[in-house]
Design an enzyme around this catalytic site. Structure first.
Site, PDB file in Angstrom:
ATOM      1  N   HIS A 113      -4.270  -3.937   0.149  1.00 36.61           N
ATOM      2  CA  HIS A 113      -3.866  -5.326   0.931  1.00 36.61           C
ATOM      3  C   HIS A 113      -4.871  -6.498   0.663  1.00 36.61           C
ATOM      4  O   HIS A 113      -5.771  -6.734   1.680  1.00 36.61           O
ATOM      5  CB  HIS A 113      -5.223  -4.729   2.147  1.00 36.61           C
ATOM      6  CG  HIS A 113      -4.084  -3.274   2.881  1.00 36.61           C
ATOM      7  ND1 HIS A 113      -3.124  -3.045   3.599  1.00 36.61           N
ATOM      8  CD2 HIS A 113      -4.243  -1.430   2.517  1.00 36.61           C
ATOM      9  CE1 HIS A 113      -2.487  -1.651   3.644  1.00 36.61           C
ATOM     10  NE2 HIS A 113      -3.561  -0.805   2.848  1.00 36.61           N
ATOM     11  N   CYS A 140       0.885  -1.358  -0.486  1.00 38.85           N
ATOM     12  CA  CYS A 140      -0.248   0.085   0.172  1.00 38.85           C
ATOM     13  C   CYS A 140       1.174   1.085  -0.330  1.00 38.85           C
ATOM     14  O   CYS A 140       1.291   1.834  -0.761  1.00 38.85           O
ATOM     15  CB  CYS A 140      -1.215   0.094   1.563  1.00 38.85           C
ATOM     16  SG  CYS A 140      -1.972   0.915   0.494  1.00 38.85           S
ATOM     17  N   GLU A 161      -3.055  -8.470   2.616  1.00 42.39           N
ATOM     18  CA  GLU A 161      -3.407  -9.178   3.797  1.00 42.39           C
ATOM     19  C   GLU A 161      -4.484  -9.094   5.446  1.00 42.39           C
ATOM     20  O   GLU A 161      -4.890  -9.656   6.233  1.00 42.39           O
ATOM     21  CB  GLU A 161      -1.896  -8.603   4.251  1.00 42.39           C
ATOM     22  CG  GLU A 161      -2.244  -8.218   5.571  1.00 42.39           C
ATOM     23  CD  GLU A 161      -1.784  -6.415   4.385  1.00 42.39           C
ATOM     24  OE1 GLU A 161      -2.235  -5.001   5.096  1.00 42.39           O
ATOM     25  OE2 GLU A 161      -2.234  -6.761   2.899  1.00 42.39           O
TER      26      GLU A 161
END
Length: 304
Positions: free
Chosen positions: A234, A142, A236
């Protein structure tokens, strides 16, 4: 992947309940294979939540990983207890003479600031410069992806008309080991106020765009050797991260859109739909296996 982390880290109990293999240091020393040494520079405000998210993904292949957590000395974290930082994290000055197989630099909520006005920018650029010759492969996530593209290649960032928040459909634009096993189209979360643009990246011969979205733009960029990987979203994030960010922003009276393609019927009171989990696990697994394990020197000192 068994992950070897400091005893007592809060993430351990949570991940163990999920079936993620967390290995004790005593057991780790009896394995014959060399573990991968992975460094994580955690710039996110809620460091404990980010630890859980990243360790969940790093613990999903048969290889052993030793994780070292890093924080910036030039910025004091405000949202994580200092006791946690002092117990589980180290500083760049303590690791700069070491070498690592992999390095993850997380996002940070500073994207509306010019890079040079971020209070830890000088330290971050020193760390990024160090990574050129002391890390085999680095993943920038990011804001860190924007920072890395700017620092290494001069790619600018641009402010968006409104926050980009949601889960977006992406396509693989180049066949590469990072997307081995992926479908042609997949979903991934984004949460940001700024972007990098395709036309700027295409001017740089060292870089390749590996995945993109019609709505969210460029998603994954890598240099030719795949030793630098820039992820603008993102992957994750867990099921509830975008929801929690949305309610946080609403409570701050910020005018933000409901995260796209996330809540059933676009209703924030409903449980979000998790559509990017297989992509996230496979992407991190491919990075560890193909970009690091199969290429990194057996002797860490041979990394350059």
């Amino acid at each position: 992947m068994p992950i070897n982390v400091p005893s007592g880290l809060p993430a351990v109990k949570i991940l163990a309940k999920e079936g993620i293999f967390v290995m004790t240091e005593k057991r780790a020393i009896h394995q014959d294979i060399r573990p991968l040494e992975i460094l994580i520079l955690n710039l996110m405000p809620d460091k404990i939540k980010t630890e859980i998210q990243l360790l969940r993904l790093l613990g999903n292949t048969p290889l052993q990983v030793n994780v070292t957590l890093l924080y910036t000395e030039s910025h004091t974290p405000k949202h994580t207890p200092i006791e946690h930082i002092l117990r589980f994290y180290t500083t760049f000055s303590a690791v700069k003479d070491r070498k690592f197989d992999g390095f993850i630099i997380t996002g940070a909520p500073v994207e509306l600031l010019p890079f040079e006005e971020v209070d830890y920018w000088d330290e971050l650029t020193e760390i990024m410069e160090w990574s050129r010759h002391n890390v085999y492969s680095t993943m920038f996530i990011c804001w860190a992806a924007q920072a890395g593209l700017y620092y290494f290649y001069g790619v600018p960032k641009y402010e968006l008309p409104q926050k980009l928040s949601g889960v977006y459909r992406h396509r693989v634009t180049k066949e590469t080991v990072l997307f081995r096993g992926h479908d042609d189209f997949f979903w991934a979360p984004h949460s940001r106020y700024t972007e990098v643009r395709k036309e700027d990246i295409e001017k740089i011969p060292e870089l390749e765009i590996l995945a993109e979205s019609d709505e969210a733009g460029v998603y994954v960029v890598a240099n030719k050797s795949e030793r630098q990987i820039f992820v603008t979203g993102h992957p994750e994030y867990d099921r509830y991260t975008l929801r929690d960010e949305y309610y946080r922003d609403i409570n701050r009276n910020l005018k933000v859109p409901i995260p796209a393609n996330y809540f059933p019927d676009n209703d924030p009171t409903k449980t979000p739909v998790l559509t990017w989990w297989s992509h996230a696990h496979l992407f991190f697994s491919n990075w560890l296996n193909y970009c690091i394990y199969q290429k990194t020197p057996y002797k860490l000192e041979d990394i350059h």
